[in-house]
Design an enzyme around this catalytic site. Structure first.
Site, PDB file in Angstrom:
ATOM      1  N   SER A 132       0.827  -1.206   0.000  1.00 36.94           N
ATOM      2  CA  SER A 132       0.000   0.000   0.000  1.00 36.94           C
ATOM      3  C   SER A 132       0.859   1.252   0.000  1.00 36.94           C
ATOM      4  CB  SER A 132      -0.853  -0.031   1.269  1.00 36.94           C
ATOM      5  OG  SER A 132      -1.415   1.222   1.505  1.00 36.94           O
ATOM      6  N   TYR A 157      -2.326  -1.127  10.828  1.00 38.42           N
ATOM      7  CA  TYR A 157      -2.524  -1.716   9.501  1.00 38.42           C
ATOM      8  C   TYR A 157      -1.334  -1.378   8.599  1.00 38.42           C
ATOM      9  CZ  TYR A 157      -3.948  -1.849   4.613  1.00 38.42           C
ATOM     10  OH  TYR A 157      -3.962  -2.070   3.257  1.00 38.42           O
ATOM     11  N   LYS A 161       1.799  -3.798   6.742  1.00 36.34           N
ATOM     12  CA  LYS A 161       2.243  -3.790   5.334  1.00 36.34           C
ATOM     13  C   LYS A 161       3.752  -3.569   5.263  1.00 36.34           C
ATOM     14  CE  LYS A 161      -1.629  -4.495   3.293  1.00 36.34           C
ATOM     15  NZ  LYS A 161      -1.854  -5.811   2.709  1.00 36.34           N
TER      16      LYS A 161
HETATM   17  P1  NAD Z   1     -10.837  -7.372   0.839  1.00 39.66           P
HETATM   18  O1  NAD Z   1     -11.091  -7.384   2.304  1.00 39.66           O
HETATM   19  O2  NAD Z   1     -11.986  -7.183  -0.072  1.00 39.66           O
HETATM   20  O3  NAD Z   1     -10.063  -8.716   0.409  1.00 39.66           O
HETATM   21  C1  NAD Z   1      -9.206  -9.403   1.294  1.00 39.66           C
HETATM   22  C2  NAD Z   1      -9.673 -10.859   1.286  1.00 39.66           C
HETATM   23  O4  NAD Z   1      -8.846 -11.612   2.148  1.00 39.66           O
HETATM   24  C3  NAD Z   1     -11.104 -11.016   1.807  1.00 39.66           C
HETATM   25  O5  NAD Z   1     -11.825 -11.806   0.881  1.00 39.66           O
HETATM   26  C4  NAD Z   1     -10.952 -11.735   3.144  1.00 39.66           C
HETATM   27  O6  NAD Z   1     -12.036 -12.583   3.420  1.00 39.66           O
HETATM   28  C5  NAD Z   1      -9.655 -12.485   2.910  1.00 39.66           C
HETATM   29  N1  NAD Z   1      -8.900 -12.824   4.114  1.00 39.66           N
HETATM   30  C6  NAD Z   1      -8.471 -12.006   5.112  1.00 39.66           C
HETATM   31  N2  NAD Z   1      -7.773 -12.709   6.026  1.00 39.66           N
HETATM   32  C7  NAD Z   1      -7.752 -13.996   5.594  1.00 39.66           C
HETATM   33  C8  NAD Z   1      -7.205 -15.199   6.098  1.00 39.66           C
HETATM   34  N3  NAD Z   1      -6.538 -15.239   7.260  1.00 39.66           N
HETATM   35  N4  NAD Z   1      -7.380 -16.343   5.378  1.00 39.66           N
HETATM   36  C9  NAD Z   1      -8.063 -16.329   4.219  1.00 39.66           C
HETATM   37  N5  NAD Z   1      -8.603 -15.226   3.691  1.00 39.66           N
HETATM   38  C10 NAD Z   1      -8.448 -14.067   4.368  1.00 39.66           C
HETATM   39  O7  NAD Z   1      -9.722  -6.261   0.561  1.00 39.66           O
HETATM   40  P2  NAD Z   1      -9.165  -5.723  -0.824  1.00 39.66           P
HETATM   41  O8  NAD Z   1      -9.554  -4.294  -0.936  1.00 39.66           O
HETATM   42  O9  NAD Z   1      -9.493  -6.665  -1.912  1.00 39.66           O
HETATM   43  O10 NAD Z   1      -7.610  -5.750  -0.502  1.00 39.66           O
HETATM   44  C11 NAD Z   1      -6.783  -6.829  -0.867  1.00 39.66           C
HETATM   45  C12 NAD Z   1      -5.396  -6.583  -0.313  1.00 39.66           C
HETATM   46  O11 NAD Z   1      -4.915  -5.325  -0.804  1.00 39.66           O
HETATM   47  C13 NAD Z   1      -5.361  -6.473   1.223  1.00 39.66           C
HETATM   48  O12 NAD Z   1      -4.186  -7.081   1.679  1.00 39.66           O
HETATM   49  C14 NAD Z   1      -5.321  -4.966   1.460  1.00 39.66           C
HETATM   50  O13 NAD Z   1      -4.685  -4.652   2.660  1.00 39.66           O
HETATM   51  C15 NAD Z   1      -4.502  -4.499   0.256  1.00 39.66           C
HETATM   52  N6  NAD Z   1      -4.755  -3.083  -0.088  1.00 39.66           N
HETATM   53  C16 NAD Z   1      -6.024  -2.652  -0.351  1.00 39.66           C
HETATM   54  C17 NAD Z   1      -6.253  -1.313  -0.661  1.00 39.66           C
HETATM   55  C18 NAD Z   1      -7.640  -0.800  -0.924  1.00 39.66           C
HETATM   56  O14 NAD Z   1      -7.833   0.410  -0.920  1.00 39.66           O
HETATM   57  N7  NAD Z   1      -8.635  -1.659  -1.175  1.00 39.66           N
HETATM   58  C19 NAD Z   1      -5.178  -0.411  -0.715  1.00 39.66           C
HETATM   59  C20 NAD Z   1      -3.895  -0.890  -0.464  1.00 39.66           C
HETATM   60  C21 NAD Z   1      -3.683  -2.241  -0.159  1.00 39.66           C
HETATM   61  N1  UFG Z   2     -13.327  10.281   3.247  1.00 35.37           N
HETATM   62  C1  UFG Z   2     -14.366  11.092   3.632  1.00 35.37           C
HETATM   63  N2  UFG Z   2     -15.518  10.510   4.077  1.00 35.37           N
HETATM   64  C2  UFG Z   2     -15.661   9.159   4.167  1.00 35.37           C
HETATM   65  C3  UFG Z   2     -14.592   8.324   3.769  1.00 35.37           C
HETATM   66  C4  UFG Z   2     -13.428   8.924   3.326  1.00 35.37           C
HETATM   67  O1  UFG Z   2     -14.264  12.320   3.572  1.00 35.37           O
HETATM   68  O2  UFG Z   2     -16.730   8.699   4.615  1.00 35.37           O
HETATM   69  C5  UFG Z   2     -12.093  10.898   2.745  1.00 35.37           C
HETATM   70  C6  UFG Z   2     -10.882  10.590   3.606  1.00 35.37           C
HETATM   71  O3  UFG Z   2     -10.796  11.490   4.688  1.00 35.37           O
HETATM   72  C7  UFG Z   2      -9.754  10.719   2.598  1.00 35.37           C
HETATM   73  C8  UFG Z   2     -10.397  10.299   1.272  1.00 35.37           C
HETATM   74  O4  UFG Z   2     -11.798  10.372   1.472  1.00 35.37           O
HETATM   75  O5  UFG Z   2      -9.400  12.068   2.504  1.00 35.37           O
HETATM   76  C9  UFG Z   2     -10.039   8.880   0.883  1.00 35.37           C
HETATM   77  O6  UFG Z   2     -10.300   8.031   1.997  1.00 35.37           O
HETATM   78  P1  UFG Z   2     -10.330   6.441   1.873  1.00 35.37           P
HETATM   79  O7  UFG Z   2     -10.659   5.916   3.227  1.00 35.37           O
HETATM   80  O8  UFG Z   2     -11.186   6.029   0.744  1.00 35.37           O
HETATM   81  O9  UFG Z   2      -8.830   6.092   1.462  1.00 35.37           O
HETATM   82  P2  UFG Z   2      -7.450   6.368   2.211  1.00 35.37           P
HETATM   83  O10 UFG Z   2      -6.621   7.201   1.294  1.00 35.37           O
HETATM   84  O11 UFG Z   2      -7.650   6.859   3.573  1.00 35.37           O
HETATM   85  O12 UFG Z   2      -6.868   4.899   2.371  1.00 35.37           O
HETATM   86  C10 UFG Z   2      -6.862   3.931   1.320  1.00 35.37           C
HETATM   87  C11 UFG Z   2      -6.956   2.528   1.930  1.00 35.37           C
HETATM   88  C12 UFG Z   2      -5.729   2.231   2.728  1.00 35.37           C
HETATM   89  C13 UFG Z   2      -4.493   2.472   1.929  1.00 35.37           C
HETATM   90  C14 UFG Z   2      -4.502   3.864   1.348  1.00 35.37           C
HETATM   91  C15 UFG Z   2      -3.331   4.051   0.433  1.00 35.37           C
HETATM   92  O13 UFG Z   2      -8.094   2.429   2.766  1.00 35.37           O
HETATM   93  O14 UFG Z   2      -5.735   0.862   3.046  1.00 35.37           O
HETATM   94  O15 UFG Z   2      -5.698   4.051   0.590  1.00 35.37           O
HETATM   95  O16 UFG Z   2      -3.263   3.007  -0.471  1.00 35.37           O
HETATM   96  F1  UFG Z   2      -3.415   2.342   2.735  1.00 35.37           F
END
Ligand code: NAD
Ligand code: UFG
Length: 347
Positions: A132, A157, A161
């Site tokens: 991330s 969190y 990472k």
């Molecule tokens: P998500 O929660 O939709 O997907 C994660 C999946 O992993 C889920 O299906 C959950 O059930 C499964 N899981 C969690 N722990 C597990 C375990 N112990 N065994 C088996 N399955 C397990 O999240 P996502 O948005 O698809 O994110 C995927 C990955 O990318 C995560 O590692 C997250 O931290 C990372 N990531 C996401 C974002 C974002 O904004 N969505 C940004 C940066 C990094």
């Molecule tokens: N925000 C609002 N209202 C809401 C939700 C979010 O104003 O109800 C704002 C937040 O304050 C932020 C922006 O929208 O300014 C984006 O927020 P998100 O929660 O959608 O995303 P973040 O940038 O905080 O974080 C996301 C993932 C993290 C990851 C990060 C960088 O949730 O896991 O992107 O990859 F680490």
């Protein structure tokens, strides 16, 4: 890449039923790879697997297993010849990680260690990891570049990472056969253009776009914008939002890269263009012809004013770049949400 290698590759998607994993599964299947999904459905629904099959017309082997369970994961490796692992399985709610840090460290680190141990046992040498932008912390200048030192994370969190990146990179230093690709995602939003799969958060969404789409569909009354007094052009935070299918495409490139290289490589996956929260609200309204009720609230603890990616490395080395616009992101989000107002649970 070598077509023979590509045809025979079998990819294990750990956490593959989730938001990013399900979209990546579609992209991999459409590019001729085989996939095996293992997920404990702690933050997803098995219906996602059915939808992936429907979109691609392909069958998938899937397991309901916890990736921290070494016996279960070992059995998956024993029953399937796995060429590459993509490790999505993790807990990801920033606020929750502050309240239950030990559960976050246990789950996120343990899944990584279990996968590495099973890979070593079964001779799988390639892993792509979901990292991330959060690992850049608050010290670095923007845009973030892969050559920067990692920074201080503002929550557990983020630290998981950062630590998992270290674990994976140490493992590849020790084992010259091992290939590690660390993908630093920026802010994925949107859904597959079919509207069959999308982001389906359980409970109150933490992230901006699912919150907006739940207001649009009537599940939430209004959006609270966290802070309008940042030193940005309209006072709201700016982020690098990337279409989920562009992000999924980055994984296909990363798998190809991992199969042909050794050692650890890091890639940012973002568009390089930031948008403010207000710009996202306005873009959603314009793309879909729907008004989003919002009010301004307090700043959310841990939020940085703005950050975005320098993704030149991914373009140069992986030959990857994004092609979808903010309008596409907003339209595809709404297509998914209006067709699935209650997500997979309303199937
Ligand atoms: P998500 O929660 O939709 O997907 C994660 C999946 O992993 C889920 O299906 C959950 O059930 C499964 N899981 C969690 N722990 C597990 C375990 N112990 N065994 C088996 N399955 C397990 O999240 P996502 O948005 O698809 O994110 C995927 C990955 O990318 C995560 O590692 C997250 O931290 C990372 N990531 C996401 C974002 C974002 O904004 N969505 C940004 C940066 C990094
Ligand atoms: N925000 C609002 N209202 C809401 C939700 C979010 O104003 O109800 C704002 C937040 O304050 C932020 C922006 O929208 O300014 C984006 O927020 P998100 O929660 O959608 O995303 P973040 O940038 O905080 O974080 C996301 C993932 C993290 C990851 C990060 C960088 O949730 O896991 O992107 O990859 F680490």
């Amino acid at each position: 890449m070598n077509k023979e290698i590509k045809r025979s590759m079998n990819i294990l998607l750990a956490g593959g039923a989730g938001y990013i994993g399900s979209h990546t599964a579609v992209e991999l299947l459409n590019n001729g790879y085989d996939v095996v999904i293992a997920d404990n459905y702690s933050n997803s629904d098995p219906e996602a697997i059915e939808r992936i099959k429907k979109i691609t017309g392909k069958d998938i082997i899937s397991y309901e297993e916890d990736i921290t369970d070494k016996t279960a994961v070992s059995e998956i490796f024993g029953n399937n010849k796995i060429d590459v692992v993509i490790h999505f399985a993790g807990l990801k709610a920033v606020g929750e990680s502050v309240k239950i840090p030990v559960a976050y460290y246990r789950n996120n680190i343990d899944t990584t260690l279990t996968l590495l141990e099973c890979m070593a046992e079964y001779g799988c040498h390639n892993i792509v990891f979901s990292s991330s932008a959060t690992v850049y912390g608050e010290e670095n200048d923007i845009p973030y570049v892969e050559t920067m030192k990692k920074g201080t994370c503002s929550n557990p969190y983020g630290w998981t990472k950062s630590m998992m990146e270290q674990i994976l990179s140490d493992a590849s230093t020790a084992d010259e056969e091992l290939s590690v690709v660390l993908l630093r995602y920026f802010n994925p939003i949107g859904a597959h253009e079919s509207g069959l799969i999308g982001e389906d958060p359980q409970g109150i969404p933490n992230n901006l776009m699912p919150y907006i789409s739940q207001v649009a569909v009537g599940r939430r009354d209004h959006l609270t914008i966290f802070g309008n007094d940042y030193k940005t052009k309209d006072g709201t935070c700016r982020r690098d939002y990337i279409h989920i299918m562009d992000l999924a495409g980055g994984h296909v490139k990363a798998v190809e890269y991992a199969a042909e290289h050794k050692g650890t490589e890091i890639f940012n996956l973002g568009t390089g263009t930031p948008y403010s929260v207000l710009e996202i609200v306005n873009a959603f309204e314009k793309a879909n012809g729907i008004k989003i009720k919002y009010e301004f609230g307090e700043r959310r603890s841990g939020d940085l004013p703005e950050f975005w990616a320098d993704s030149c490395k991914a373009e140069k080395i992986l030959g990857w770049k994004t092609s979808r616009s903010l309008e596409d992101m907003c339209k595809d989000t709404w297509n998914w949400q209006r067709n699935n107002p209650n997500g997979y649970r309303g199937k």
